[in-house]
Design a protein around this motif. Sequence first.
Motif, mmCIF file in Angstrom:
data_model
loop_
_atom_site.group_PDB
_atom_site.id
_atom_site.type_symbol
_atom_site.label_atom_id
_atom_site.label_comp_id
_atom_site.label_asym_id
_atom_site.label_seq_id
_atom_site.Cartn_x
_atom_site.Cartn_y
_atom_site.Cartn_z
ATOM 1 N N PHE A 117 0.818 -1.216 0.000
ATOM 2 C CA PHE A 117 0.000 0.000 0.000
ATOM 3 C C PHE A 117 0.854 1.270 0.000
ATOM 4 C CE2 PHE A 117 -4.044 -1.854 2.238
ATOM 5 C CZ PHE A 117 -4.288 -2.611 1.106
ATOM 6 N N GLY A 118 2.128 1.167 0.395
ATOM 7 C CA GLY A 118 2.943 2.350 0.647
ATOM 8 C C GLY A 118 3.537 2.966 -0.601
ATOM 9 N N GLY A 119 4.189 4.103 -0.402
ATOM 10 C CA GLY A 119 4.892 4.765 -1.486
ATOM 11 C C GLY A 119 6.131 4.009 -1.925
ATOM 12 N N ILE A 120 6.613 3.092 -1.084
ATOM 13 C CA ILE A 120 7.771 2.279 -1.465
ATOM 14 C C ILE A 120 7.418 1.381 -2.657
ATOM 15 C CG2 ILE A 120 7.265 0.384 0.146
ATOM 16 C CD1 ILE A 120 10.286 0.110 0.580
ATOM 17 N N TYR A 121 6.128 1.090 -2.820
ATOM 18 C CA TYR A 121 5.649 0.323 -3.978
ATOM 19 C C TYR A 121 5.114 1.300 -5.012
ATOM 20 C CZ TYR A 121 3.199 -3.151 -6.778
ATOM 21 O OH TYR A 121 2.764 -3.949 -7.828
ATOM 22 N N ASP A 122 5.530 1.130 -6.248
ATOM 23 C CA ASP A 122 5.083 2.001 -7.337
ATOM 24 C C ASP A 122 3.644 1.629 -7.687
ATOM 25 O OD1 ASP A 122 4.619 3.372 -9.678
ATOM 26 O OD2 ASP A 122 6.459 2.742 -10.675
ATOM 27 N N GLN A 123 2.689 2.431 -7.200
ATOM 28 C CA GLN A 123 1.270 2.111 -7.353
ATOM 29 C C GLN A 123 0.823 2.115 -8.815
ATOM 30 O OE1 GLN A 123 -0.558 1.135 -4.758
ATOM 31 N NE2 GLN A 123 1.091 1.520 -3.307
ATOM 32 N N ILE A 124 1.548 2.820 -9.661
ATOM 33 C CA ILE A 124 1.144 2.941 -11.064
ATOM 34 C C ILE A 124 1.863 1.939 -11.956
ATOM 35 C CG2 ILE A 124 1.054 4.511 -13.050
ATOM 36 C CD1 ILE A 124 -0.802 5.177 -10.650
ATOM 37 N N GLY A 125 3.175 1.807 -11.758
ATOM 38 C CA GLY A 125 3.976 0.977 -12.663
ATOM 39 C C GLY A 125 4.456 -0.325 -12.096
ATOM 40 N N GLY A 126 4.172 -0.616 -10.791
ATOM 41 C CA GLY A 126 4.652 -1.843 -10.177
ATOM 42 C C GLY A 126 6.119 -1.758 -9.797
ATOM 43 N N GLY A 127 6.546 -2.668 -8.924
ATOM 44 C CA GLY A 127 7.933 -2.710 -8.486
ATOM 45 C C GLY A 127 8.168 -1.866 -7.243
ATOM 46 N N PHE A 128 9.229 -2.242 -6.510
ATOM 47 C CA PHE A 128 9.531 -1.620 -5.226
ATOM 48 C C PHE A 128 10.786 -0.759 -5.309
ATOM 49 C CE2 PHE A 128 6.920 -5.219 -4.109
ATOM 50 C CZ PHE A 128 6.206 -4.812 -2.987
ATOM 51 N N ALA A 129 10.760 0.350 -4.568
ATOM 52 C CA ALA A 129 11.964 1.145 -4.360
ATOM 53 C C ALA A 129 12.815 0.477 -3.278
ATOM 54 C CB ALA A 129 11.598 2.566 -3.953
ATOM 55 N N HIS B 119 -12.192 0.935 -12.275
ATOM 56 C CA HIS B 119 -11.713 2.309 -12.088
ATOM 57 C C HIS B 119 -10.190 2.331 -11.932
ATOM 58 C CE1 HIS B 119 -15.310 4.762 -11.896
ATOM 59 N NE2 HIS B 119 -15.882 3.972 -10.988
ATOM 60 N N VAL B 120 -9.689 1.468 -11.021
ATOM 61 C CA VAL B 120 -8.251 1.478 -10.697
ATOM 62 C C VAL B 120 -7.421 1.148 -11.929
ATOM 63 C CG1 VAL B 120 -6.446 0.339 -9.350
ATOM 64 C CG2 VAL B 120 -8.589 0.987 -8.236
ATOM 65 N N GLN B 121 -7.868 0.151 -12.690
ATOM 66 C CA GLN B 121 -7.099 -0.204 -13.883
ATOM 67 C C GLN B 121 -7.082 0.954 -14.881
ATOM 68 O OE1 GLN B 121 -5.283 -3.159 -14.115
ATOM 69 N NE2 GLN B 121 -4.376 -1.872 -15.708
ATOM 70 N N ASN B 122 -8.195 1.645 -15.003
ATOM 71 C CA ASN B 122 -8.279 2.813 -15.884
ATOM 72 C C ASN B 122 -7.318 3.914 -15.428
ATOM 73 O OD1 ASN B 122 -9.276 4.701 -17.806
ATOM 74 N ND2 ASN B 122 -10.708 5.496 -16.286
ATOM 75 N N TRP B 123 -7.294 4.177 -14.106
ATOM 76 C CA TRP B 123 -6.372 5.200 -13.575
ATOM 77 C C TRP B 123 -4.922 4.810 -13.848
ATOM 78 C CZ3 TRP B 123 -9.033 4.763 -8.156
ATOM 79 C CH2 TRP B 123 -10.331 5.294 -8.231
ATOM 80 N N LYS B 124 -4.609 3.570 -13.583
ATOM 81 C CA LYS B 124 -3.226 3.124 -13.783
ATOM 82 C C LYS B 124 -2.803 3.277 -15.247
ATOM 83 C CE LYS B 124 -2.839 -0.152 -9.942
ATOM 84 N NZ LYS B 124 -2.681 -1.553 -9.514
ATOM 85 N N ASP B 125 -3.664 2.856 -16.150
ATOM 86 C CA ASP B 125 -3.334 2.939 -17.581
ATOM 87 C C ASP B 125 -3.086 4.387 -17.997
ATOM 88 O OD1 ASP B 125 -3.634 0.214 -17.752
ATOM 89 O OD2 ASP B 125 -5.651 0.290 -18.639
ATOM 90 N N ARG B 126 -3.955 5.275 -17.568
ATOM 91 C CA ARG B 126 -3.846 6.683 -17.997
ATOM 92 C C ARG B 126 -2.656 7.390 -17.337
ATOM 93 N NH1 ARG B 126 -10.095 8.414 -17.279
ATOM 94 N NH2 ARG B 126 -9.359 10.508 -17.861
ATOM 95 N N LEU B 127 -2.453 7.121 -16.049
ATOM 96 C CA LEU B 127 -1.325 7.759 -15.357
ATOM 97 C C LEU B 127 0.011 7.204 -15.857
ATOM 98 C CD1 LEU B 127 -2.781 7.902 -11.735
ATOM 99 C CD2 LEU B 127 -2.301 9.863 -13.214
ATOM 100 N N LEU B 128 0.036 5.919 -16.171
ATOM 101 C CA LEU B 128 1.270 5.324 -16.699
ATOM 102 C C LEU B 128 1.600 5.917 -18.065
ATOM 103 C CD1 LEU B 128 3.317 3.204 -15.747
ATOM 104 C CD2 LEU B 128 2.041 1.490 -17.033
ATOM 105 N N GLN B 129 0.573 6.110 -18.866
ATOM 106 C CA GLN B 129 0.774 6.728 -20.175
ATOM 107 C C GLN B 129 1.295 8.155 -20.031
ATOM 108 O OE1 GLN B 129 0.812 5.737 -23.240
ATOM 109 N NE2 GLN B 129 1.018 7.786 -24.136
ATOM 110 N N ALA B 130 0.715 8.912 -19.098
ATOM 111 C CA ALA B 130 1.170 10.293 -18.871
ATOM 112 C C ALA B 130 2.605 10.299 -18.346
ATOM 113 C CB ALA B 130 0.238 10.990 -17.877
ATOM 114 N N ARG B 131 2.910 9.376 -17.458
ATOM 115 C CA ARG B 131 4.249 9.317 -16.856
ATOM 116 C C ARG B 131 5.308 8.939 -17.882
ATOM 117 N NH1 ARG B 131 5.081 5.541 -11.615
ATOM 118 N NH2 ARG B 131 5.939 4.073 -13.123
ATOM 119 N N SER B 132 4.904 8.138 -18.848
ATOM 120 C CA SER B 132 5.862 7.680 -19.870
ATOM 121 C C SER B 132 6.380 8.832 -20.727
ATOM 122 C CB SER B 132 5.228 6.605 -20.751
ATOM 123 O OG SER B 132 4.239 7.177 -21.595
ATOM 124 N N GLN B 133 5.672 9.961 -20.719
ATOM 125 C CA GLN B 133 6.109 11.124 -21.494
ATOM 126 C C GLN B 133 7.185 11.929 -20.754
ATOM 127 O OE1 GLN B 133 4.725 11.196 -24.581
ATOM 128 N NE2 GLN B 133 3.670 9.371 -23.815
#
Length: 678
Positions: free
Chosen positions: A240-252, A389-403
Amino acid sequence: MEKKPNRLARESSPYLLQHAYNPVDWYPWGPEALQKAQEEQKPILVSIGYAACHWCHVMEHQSFENEQIAQVMNQHFVCIKVDREERPDVDQVYMDALHAMGLQGGWPLNVFLNPEAKPFYGGTYFPPQNWVQLLQNIAEAYRQNRTELDQSADQFAQHLNRSTLSQFGLQQSNPDFNPDDFGQLYQRLKARFDIKRGGTMQAPKFPMPSIWMFLLRYYYHTQDTAALEQLNLTLEEMAFGGIYDQIGGGFARYSTDEEWLVPHFEKMLYDNGQLISLYAEAYQATRNDLYKEVVLETIAFVEHDLTRPDGGFYSSLDADSEGEEGKFYVFTQTELEEVLGEEAALASRYYNATAQGNWEHSVNILHRRQTDDAFAADQGLTPQELKEHVQNWKDRLLQARSQRVHPGLDDKILTSWNALLLKGLTDAYKALNEPTILELACTNARFLLQNLKTGNKLYHTYKEGKATVDGFLEDYALLIQALIGLYQCTFDENWLREAKKLTQHTLQNFYDPAEDLFFFTSAESEALIARKKEIMDNVIPASNSVMATNLHWLGLYFDNDQYTSLSEKMLAKVRDLVVQEPAHLANWASLYFLKLKPSAEVAVIGPDAHQERRLLQQHFLPNALLAGTAEPQDSVLPLLEGRTALNGQTTFYVCYNHACQLPVHSVAEALDQLKSQK
């Protein structure tokens, strides 16, 4: 003024290349620099870091890119830059030296040596004015008091060459592996737990997968629900934390606070490999869908961001982009509204984002505080509606982040870290039975064996078509571990044969019969001022604890008493320290678990062997060894000798200590036999 390259421009390490245009006259570690120090009788400055290290970048910018400071360094020292990930042996020796000086370790690591490469002073990060003053003081002291500094360096060198066992007061082996001490071990570990936010107490918080892997095994052995609750709390809070990338997966790499909110944003292959294993095993034990989601998203992150086309895995992503830590990952409220429109309000509640921001500079680190079921109920949604909803948010935010400008990539391939990810993939495949995960694992294993192995010798690092640096014990131990896991996923004995060949090479070149432990470096490799052994489990398990566990399993697979006996001797050497300090020897503690009761040996023989294997492996069976074949064949494994599919039906043989129970024909019956011996 045009910058001129130094010697590091000829190197392949991304970290060394970052320093290739410094005005410092850097050398890579090697005979040229050491010989220059001898010829000129100059002290040596060894500066050690890694590509994703934030404070390494800061010190480079402040000091190593400064012409005046570089001039002082060049005038008085032979300056050597080391990538700790490429040369963990060099890092290990001089980090131990820093600790011997009574100083706190960390990176960047800056150590001053005499021309014989023996250390006499060191430290970590220094602000520029302090750094210049230190350089001048040391240069002056070396001119005026060289005899005293050389005597001090000799004493530190002697300290570094102490026996590993005497260093920790482990002169007597203790082969008594008993349930009472195993329980004490857990109680000592339990005293360190953060029962509010999971993990262990105090910030910064590192995931420390070995501790939670042990907790899973402790729960399996004892059915202590408090252990399972602490494990679930930790895994949920990290996910649940910020240590986990909520949008792209993977841990810091770690969290700077106690709540897992603010990470140090670099993403390391070794963390994510182990955390895939941990969440996969936790899913086997609990069937918690959150854990499955984390496994799949983390693998997707590795595939997308850290995978070469031919199957090797890159080392890490930097914490910084555009000179700012975390800039790639965070969102302002305005940015969320621009990307998500009318969905932004609900998404902001889900990810705890506000107009003021939850971190510095009014930005938000996306994180969660509720399960999906609880959040959906609070918002009047069904779980399925929220999932969409969550999958939609992730897809759109990941696309925005990729820029955005991406963090720097350390694109070297390390055998040991690749092996941790490979092991993670084998554990994920067992838990989830996703064929694409197994394909990724097999591709990676073939890449490693083709590109980082010559004969039975491994190399540590690979870049631009070339393997370099002799393999360390961690490379052999972790790859052997991963190959054992790959056999269990495929029943292809070639993987076990490779594991056995590498084990034999390790015994011939790393083993110290005087202490029944393995050196970190091969007898064939470059000799440093000390030859170290690694026994303390850290963020990555100690190479000796991994090797001892490998010998346990290979001893069973090949009915090899030498392997089994050595595994027991290795654990007996450190056993008292494991009981006293389990937080620092958690992977050894998992081996202790294996020694409390005989490991089950399960053979699956018959036409449906692979299908039955997949069904059986979805269960958490940490003290069971699995072997099998779909057809009678010539096998190197004693466990399969003389085994047949009775009446043409796929047959399970469950054995302990060379004694087998009655053959059965279903996973359910095999599980009953396993549980009866638990």
